[in-house]
Write an enzyme that holds these catalytic residues in place. Structure first.
Site, PDB file in Angstrom:
ATOM      1  N   HIS A   1       7.215 -32.820 -24.527  1.00 57.99           N
ATOM      2  CA  HIS A   1       7.080 -33.669 -23.312  1.00 57.99           C
ATOM      3  C   HIS A   1       5.727 -32.951 -22.929  1.00 57.99           C
ATOM      4  O   HIS A   1       5.347 -33.342 -21.627  1.00 57.99           O
ATOM      5  CB  HIS A   1       8.257 -33.571 -22.436  1.00 57.99           C
ATOM      6  CG  HIS A   1       9.451 -34.129 -22.828  1.00 57.99           C
ATOM      7  ND1 HIS A   1       9.582 -35.291 -23.076  1.00 57.99           N
ATOM      8  CD2 HIS A   1      10.655 -33.480 -23.439  1.00 57.99           C
ATOM      9  CE1 HIS A   1      10.670 -35.471 -23.536  1.00 57.99           C
ATOM     10  NE2 HIS A   1      11.298 -34.349 -23.837  1.00 57.99           N
TER      11      HIS A   1
ATOM     12  N   LYS B   1       5.210 -10.970 -18.929  1.00 62.63           N
ATOM     13  CA  LYS B   1       4.924  -9.601 -19.388  1.00 62.63           C
ATOM     14  C   LYS B   1       3.325  -9.702 -20.011  1.00 62.63           C
ATOM     15  O   LYS B   1       2.617  -8.805 -19.589  1.00 62.63           O
ATOM     16  CB  LYS B   1       5.849  -9.066 -20.289  1.00 62.63           C
ATOM     17  CG  LYS B   1       6.952  -8.667 -19.904  1.00 62.63           C
ATOM     18  CD  LYS B   1       7.075  -7.545 -19.148  1.00 62.63           C
ATOM     19  CE  LYS B   1       6.928  -7.686 -17.291  1.00 62.63           C
ATOM     20  NZ  LYS B   1       8.136  -8.060 -16.727  1.00 62.63           N
TER      21      LYS B   1
ATOM     22  N   ASN C   1       0.798  -0.456   6.141  1.00 66.77           N
ATOM     23  CA  ASN C   1       1.166  -1.272   4.846  1.00 66.77           C
ATOM     24  C   ASN C   1       1.477  -2.417   5.703  1.00 66.77           C
ATOM     25  O   ASN C   1       2.728  -2.399   6.399  1.00 66.77           O
ATOM     26  CB  ASN C   1       2.021  -0.601   4.047  1.00 66.77           C
ATOM     27  CG  ASN C   1       2.890  -1.279   3.101  1.00 66.77           C
ATOM     28  OD1 ASN C   1       2.040  -2.272   2.654  1.00 66.77           O
ATOM     29  ND2 ASN C   1       4.031  -1.096   2.700  1.00 66.77           N
ATOM     30  N   GLY C   2       1.310  -3.471   5.183  1.00 69.84           N
ATOM     31  CA  GLY C   2       1.673  -4.923   5.855  1.00 69.84           C
ATOM     32  C   GLY C   2       0.497  -5.645   6.337  1.00 69.84           C
ATOM     33  O   GLY C   2      -0.483  -5.652   5.679  1.00 69.84           O
TER      34      GLY C   2
ATOM     35  N   LYS D   1       3.100  -2.654  -7.295  1.00 71.19           N
ATOM     36  CA  LYS D   1       4.531  -2.782  -7.660  1.00 71.19           C
ATOM     37  C   LYS D   1       5.539  -3.165  -6.757  1.00 71.19           C
ATOM     38  O   LYS D   1       6.350  -3.877  -6.948  1.00 71.19           O
ATOM     39  CB  LYS D   1       4.857  -1.132  -7.825  1.00 71.19           C
ATOM     40  CG  LYS D   1       6.109  -1.020  -8.452  1.00 71.19           C
ATOM     41  CD  LYS D   1       6.508  -1.379  -9.939  1.00 71.19           C
ATOM     42  CE  LYS D   1       7.665  -1.079 -10.323  1.00 71.19           C
ATOM     43  NZ  LYS D   1       7.770  -2.215 -11.714  1.00 71.19           N
TER      44      LYS D   1
ATOM     45  N   GLU E   1       0.677 -10.609 -17.223  1.00 68.17           N
ATOM     46  CA  GLU E   1       0.188  -9.697 -16.252  1.00 68.17           C
ATOM     47  C   GLU E   1      -0.495  -8.433 -16.801  1.00 68.17           C
ATOM     48  O   GLU E   1      -1.241  -7.921 -16.092  1.00 68.17           O
ATOM     49  CB  GLU E   1       1.448  -9.250 -15.594  1.00 68.17           C
ATOM     50  CG  GLU E   1       2.589  -8.558 -15.958  1.00 68.17           C
ATOM     51  CD  GLU E   1       3.787  -8.486 -15.136  1.00 68.17           C
ATOM     52  OE1 GLU E   1       3.620  -8.246 -13.986  1.00 68.17           O
ATOM     53  OE2 GLU E   1       4.854  -8.087 -15.593  1.00 68.17           O
TER      54      GLU E   1
ATOM     55  N   GLU F   1       9.989 -14.573 -19.058  1.00 67.20           N
ATOM     56  CA  GLU F   1       9.763 -13.151 -18.893  1.00 67.20           C
ATOM     57  C   GLU F   1       8.765 -12.748 -20.063  1.00 67.20           C
ATOM     58  O   GLU F   1       7.929 -12.133 -19.685  1.00 67.20           O
ATOM     59  CB  GLU F   1      11.173 -12.536 -19.178  1.00 67.20           C
ATOM     60  CG  GLU F   1      10.910 -10.777 -18.873  1.00 67.20           C
ATOM     61  CD  GLU F   1      10.416 -10.437 -17.714  1.00 67.20           C
ATOM     62  OE1 GLU F   1      10.206 -11.186 -16.692  1.00 67.20           O
ATOM     63  OE2 GLU F   1      10.254  -9.331 -17.600  1.00 67.20           O
TER      64      GLU F   1
ATOM     65  N   TRP G   1      -3.964  -1.942  -1.138  1.00 73.62           N
ATOM     66  CA  TRP G   1      -3.796  -3.183  -2.070  1.00 73.62           C
ATOM     67  C   TRP G   1      -4.333  -4.061  -1.033  1.00 73.62           C
ATOM     68  O   TRP G   1      -3.849  -4.379   0.054  1.00 73.62           O
ATOM     69  CB  TRP G   1      -2.428  -3.440  -2.505  1.00 73.62           C
ATOM     70  CG  TRP G   1      -2.449  -4.678  -3.416  1.00 73.62           C
ATOM     71  CD1 TRP G   1      -2.520  -4.656  -4.618  1.00 73.62           C
ATOM     72  CD2 TRP G   1      -2.058  -6.032  -2.915  1.00 73.62           C
ATOM     73  NE1 TRP G   1      -2.552  -5.896  -5.071  1.00 73.62           N
ATOM     74  CE2 TRP G   1      -1.988  -6.954  -4.123  1.00 73.62           C
ATOM     75  CE3 TRP G   1      -1.530  -6.684  -1.908  1.00 73.62           C
ATOM     76  CZ2 TRP G   1      -1.762  -8.097  -4.034  1.00 73.62           C
ATOM     77  CZ3 TRP G   1      -1.418  -7.963  -1.726  1.00 73.62           C
ATOM     78  CH2 TRP G   1      -1.463  -8.782  -2.801  1.00 73.62           C
TER      79      TRP G   1
ATOM     80  N   CYS H   1       0.808  -1.064   0.162  1.00 75.22           N
ATOM     81  CA  CYS H   1       0.011  -0.054  -0.105  1.00 75.22           C
ATOM     82  C   CYS H   1       0.893   1.247  -0.052  1.00 75.22           C
ATOM     83  O   CYS H   1       2.071   1.303   0.214  1.00 75.22           O
ATOM     84  CB  CYS H   1      -0.864   0.017   1.246  1.00 75.22           C
ATOM     85  SG  CYS H   1      -1.750  -1.440   1.477  1.00 75.22           S
TER      86      CYS H   1
ATOM     87  N   ARG I   1       1.131   1.332  -6.213  1.00 80.88           N
ATOM     88  CA  ARG I   1       1.308   0.612  -5.140  1.00 80.88           C
ATOM     89  C   ARG I   1       0.451  -0.230  -4.842  1.00 80.88           C
ATOM     90  O   ARG I   1       0.406  -1.234  -4.342  1.00 80.88           O
ATOM     91  CB  ARG I   1       2.088   1.160  -3.855  1.00 80.88           C
ATOM     92  CG  ARG I   1       3.427   1.608  -3.932  1.00 80.88           C
ATOM     93  CD  ARG I   1       3.964   1.969  -2.667  1.00 80.88           C
ATOM     94  NE  ARG I   1       4.142   0.808  -1.562  1.00 80.88           N
ATOM     95  CZ  ARG I   1       5.183   0.470  -1.153  1.00 80.88           C
ATOM     96  NH1 ARG I   1       6.131   1.021  -1.442  1.00 80.88           N
ATOM     97  NH2 ARG I   1       5.205  -0.373  -0.209  1.00 80.88           N
TER      98      ARG I   1
HETATM   99  C1  F6R Z   1       6.584  -8.369 -13.178  1.00 87.42           C
HETATM  100  C2  F6R Z   1       7.164  -7.615 -11.875  1.00 87.42           C
HETATM  101  C3  F6R Z   1       7.333  -8.684 -10.549  1.00 87.42           C
HETATM  102  C4  F6R Z   1       8.579  -8.204  -9.786  1.00 87.42           C
HETATM  103  C5  F6R Z   1       8.527  -9.021  -8.249  1.00 87.42           C
HETATM  104  C6  F6R Z   1       9.768  -8.590  -7.592  1.00 87.42           C
HETATM  105  O1  F6R Z   1       6.456  -7.437 -14.128  1.00 87.42           O
HETATM  106  O2  F6R Z   1       7.489  -6.582 -11.706  1.00 87.42           O
HETATM  107  O3  F6R Z   1       7.294  -9.957 -10.878  1.00 87.42           O
HETATM  108  O4  F6R Z   1       9.844  -8.477 -10.555  1.00 87.42           O
HETATM  109  O5  F6R Z   1       7.446  -8.418  -7.758  1.00 87.42           O
HETATM  110  O6  F6R Z   1       9.783  -7.334  -7.388  1.00 87.42           O
HETATM  111  P1  F6R Z   1      11.015  -6.477  -7.000  1.00 87.42           P
HETATM  112  O7  F6R Z   1      12.056  -6.512  -8.008  1.00 87.42           O
HETATM  113  O8  F6R Z   1      10.644  -5.004  -6.603  1.00 87.42           O
HETATM  114  O9  F6R Z   1      11.818  -7.160  -5.745  1.00 87.42           O
END
Ligand code: F6R
Length: 616
Positions: A512, A493, A101-102, A611, A496, A489, A75, A2, A27
């Site tokens: 497989h 992308k 937050n938490g 984020k 998400e 990756e 969040w 949050c 966030r």
């Molecule tokens: C995907 C993404 C997440 C972060 C993950 C780790 O696009 O951004 O999968 O990579 O939550 O976040 P950090 O790098 O901040 O530890």
């Protein structure tokens, strides 16, 4: 997860808090709320479900006036996305408000106790427990600070908490427990700020104090007094952060993600700045704080991270093992922390994290420390928790703030820094000569301009492909060796931000199982640069074609064989095989971006994501 912002000073708090929350909305955006105090109007709470704009509209209709305020973007962890569950939460007297937050891990136990004392709850959140607990102790202590201190002693979990009390309008009290979220205090001229992240207050001051685990701060207009939870005074001078607030703005781009994809050439260059001596074939990582002897002694490395950063760890394994001949194990941080790992002597933990606040990654660092294993952090956010707790490093990415929830530039910068680290290790261990290192450095130096050219050429191509494929329900991404993490990756992308189901697979594994998914509708994105495994990748492309899959290939410029075999090719400039992932991922980012755009998705704030993941 949050976002938190607080203000005390001569200005109207509402404007400062809301503009700070705007910088943090990435966030969490399930709901937003604010509490502002004024002697005449008392404590005014405004909350709203959904994005921050909802709260802004509410405040236009019903402004809150006063020079003391706290605000929050949520969040959701406990309780639905409703106005009642939005922060701030009040205690039973209504005089104390709290944002958090938490997660309060023992909130049910505490809630039962408080209900048994006759305290009525109006929300389903764990945060309301904190508000009531503080209220309970306030009745005995008569002051917010000791009341919060007593409440904190009963909480289990990781929390960043900010509270204010209508009877004490000259202060905000903030505290931090564990690694669930940062608390940063900004010191201004006759005004102070508090926030979960630096960008929220950077417009007002760059003089910042970071709270450590189990510390509490009493924040007034004049500054902040910090104590440990046990009550011992902590002397900590503010640090000055060099970030440019304009870098945190979107500029001419439609989305932060688009901007951040385009910023990659600059970010790649910044990751190299001051760290290489091409003439002498040397890498300098002054921040590493591990000398040659320590690097020579290393027997193994544990790379740990989450999500996209974990993919960077997978690529780093190839780099370090091949260049420096040190074995690397890669773990999801959320698994590592609970699997009771046997780390052994002469090991090093490498944590990859953009935010530096991901709770599982921080816990993995703690686990390493508990076993006497030092850790280094490959991290973007300056002053973040991972940067501060690492024994060696932080090796900063210098990518600038990354706002788009889907990580792009931080990923490619992580690969650059991992490569530099691998070379530094090779230098110390003598597995590469200075002239060989010089060759690698030359390739690194050429990468930013290759990335710039690639973005320019690939963007329209990816836009066209997105037009053609944006309606599909599934997609498969295939790669081999160092490009297998890039397949993962690319799939991450796409899923998400566009909500299309996508899977990344090592191409050799396709037969497989996943091959059963392929039909004439299914786009199969094959990463096929001309590297030593290229002939095998071509066989895999043929296997996909034989099942009528739609092949979108990522391959080298001028590869006519690949062009003949695939339905579509996106070409990338060639570089050294271990650096190729830095370029190969860029068209996948662009493809995901344009598909999401075409599907009308919220690119920068995809549903259910946030984020910084500061909860388990
Ligand atoms: C995907 C993404 C997440 C972060 C993950 C780790 O696009 O951004 O999968 O990579 O939550 O976040 P950090 O790098 O901040 O530890």
């Amino acid at each position: 997860m949050c976002g938190i912002v607080g203000y005390i000073g001569p200005r109207e708090a509402m404007g400062v808090v809301v503009s700070g929350l705007q910088r943090l909305e990435y966030r969490g955006y399930d709901s937003a709320g604010i509490a502002v105090y004024d002697a005449a109007a008392g404590l005014q709470l405004r909350r709203s479900v959904g994005k921050l704009q909802g709260l802004v509209t509410r405040l236009q209709q019903e402004p809150a006036s006063g020079q003391l305020g706290i605000g929050h973007t949520r969040w959701a962890t406990h309780g639905d996305v409703t106005e009642q569950n939005a922060h701030p939460h009040r205690d039973a007297s209504g005089a104390i408000v709290v944002i958090q937050n938490g997660i309060v891990e023992n909130y049910l136990e505490l809630k039962t106790r408080l209900i048994n004392l006759g305290i009525p709850f109006v929300s389903q959140t764990d945060t309301e427990v904190i508000a009531h607990l503080v209220g309970l102790y306030y009745a005995e202590e008569g002051a917010l600070e000791p009341a919060l201190r007593r409440a904190l002693a009963e909480l289990r979990g990781g929390n960043a908490i900010v509270a204010l009390c209508a009877h004490e309008p000259e202060r905000i009290v903030a505290a931090r427990l564990g690694n669930a979220g940062g608390v940063v205090i900004g010191i201004g001229q006759d005004e102070s700020f508090v926030a979960s992240d630096v960008p929220a207050i950077l417009d007002h001051t760059r003089d910042l104090i970071f709270l450590e685990d189990r510390e509490l701060a009493v924040i007034t207009r004049e500054g902040a007094t910090i104590t440990t939870l046990a009550g011992e005074r902590v002397q900590r001078a503010p640090v000055t952060i060099p970030w440019d607030p304009i870098a945190a703005a979107r500029g001419d781009f439609t989305h932060f993600m688009e901007k951040e994809i385009h910023e990659q050439p600059r970010a790649l260059m910044d990751a190299l700045r001051g760290r290489i001596d091409q003439e002498r074939g040397l890498v300098h990582l002054e921040d590493l704080r591990l000398d040659d002897a320590a690097l020579r002694k290393l027997d193994r490395i544990y790379a740990t991270a989450c999500g996209t950063a974990w993919h960077a760890g997978l690529v780093a394994k190839f780099m370090i093992e091949q260049l420096a001949r040190v074995r690397v194990e890669v773990d999801y941080a959320s698994e590592f922390r609970y699997r009771d790992p046997v780390l052994g002597a002469d090991a090093l933990l490498m944590a990859f994290t953009q935010s530096g606040e991901t709770v599982d990654t921080l816990a993995a660092m703690e686990e390493a420390r508990a076993q006497g294993v030092p850790s280094i952090a490959i991290v973007n956010a300056i002053g973040s928790q991972a940067a501060r707790v690492a024994d060696g490093g932080p090796l900063y990415l210098h990518a600038g703030p990354e706002i788009g929830v889907a990580s792009t530039k931080a990923f490619t910068s992580m690969l650059m820094v991992a490569y530099l680290f691998a070379l530094r290790l090779a230098q110390a261990r003598g597995t590469l000569s200075p002239s060989q290192i010089g060759t690698h450095l030359q390739a690194l130096v050429e990468l930013p301009s290759k990335a710039a050219r690639l973005i320019e050429q690939a963007a329209p191509r990816c836009r066209d492909l997105a037009e053609r494929y944006h309606r599909v329900g599934d997609a498969l991404f295939l790669g081999r060796q160092v490009n297998y993490p890039i397949a993962l990756e690319g799939a991450l992308k796409l899923k998400e931000i566009s909500y299309i189901h996508a899977e990344g697979y090592p191409a050799g594994e396709m037969k497989h199982g996943p091959i059963a998914l392929i039909d004439e509708e299914m786009p199969v994105i094959c990463i096929a640069p001309r590297d030593p495994i290229y002939p095998k990748m071509i066989s895999n492309v043929e296997q996909v074609r034989a099942r009528r899959g739609q092949v979108i290939a990522i391959g080298h410029e001028g590869d006519e064989l690949l062009a003949a075999k695939a339905h579509h090719v996106i070409t990338v400039p060639a570089t050294l095989p271990l650096l190729q992932p830095v370029l190969n991922v860029i068209p996948l980012q662009l493809f995901a971006y344009y598909v999401a755009l075409r599907r009308g998705c919220d690119v920068d704030q995809p549903r259910n994501l946030a984020k910084s993941v500061t909860v388990e």
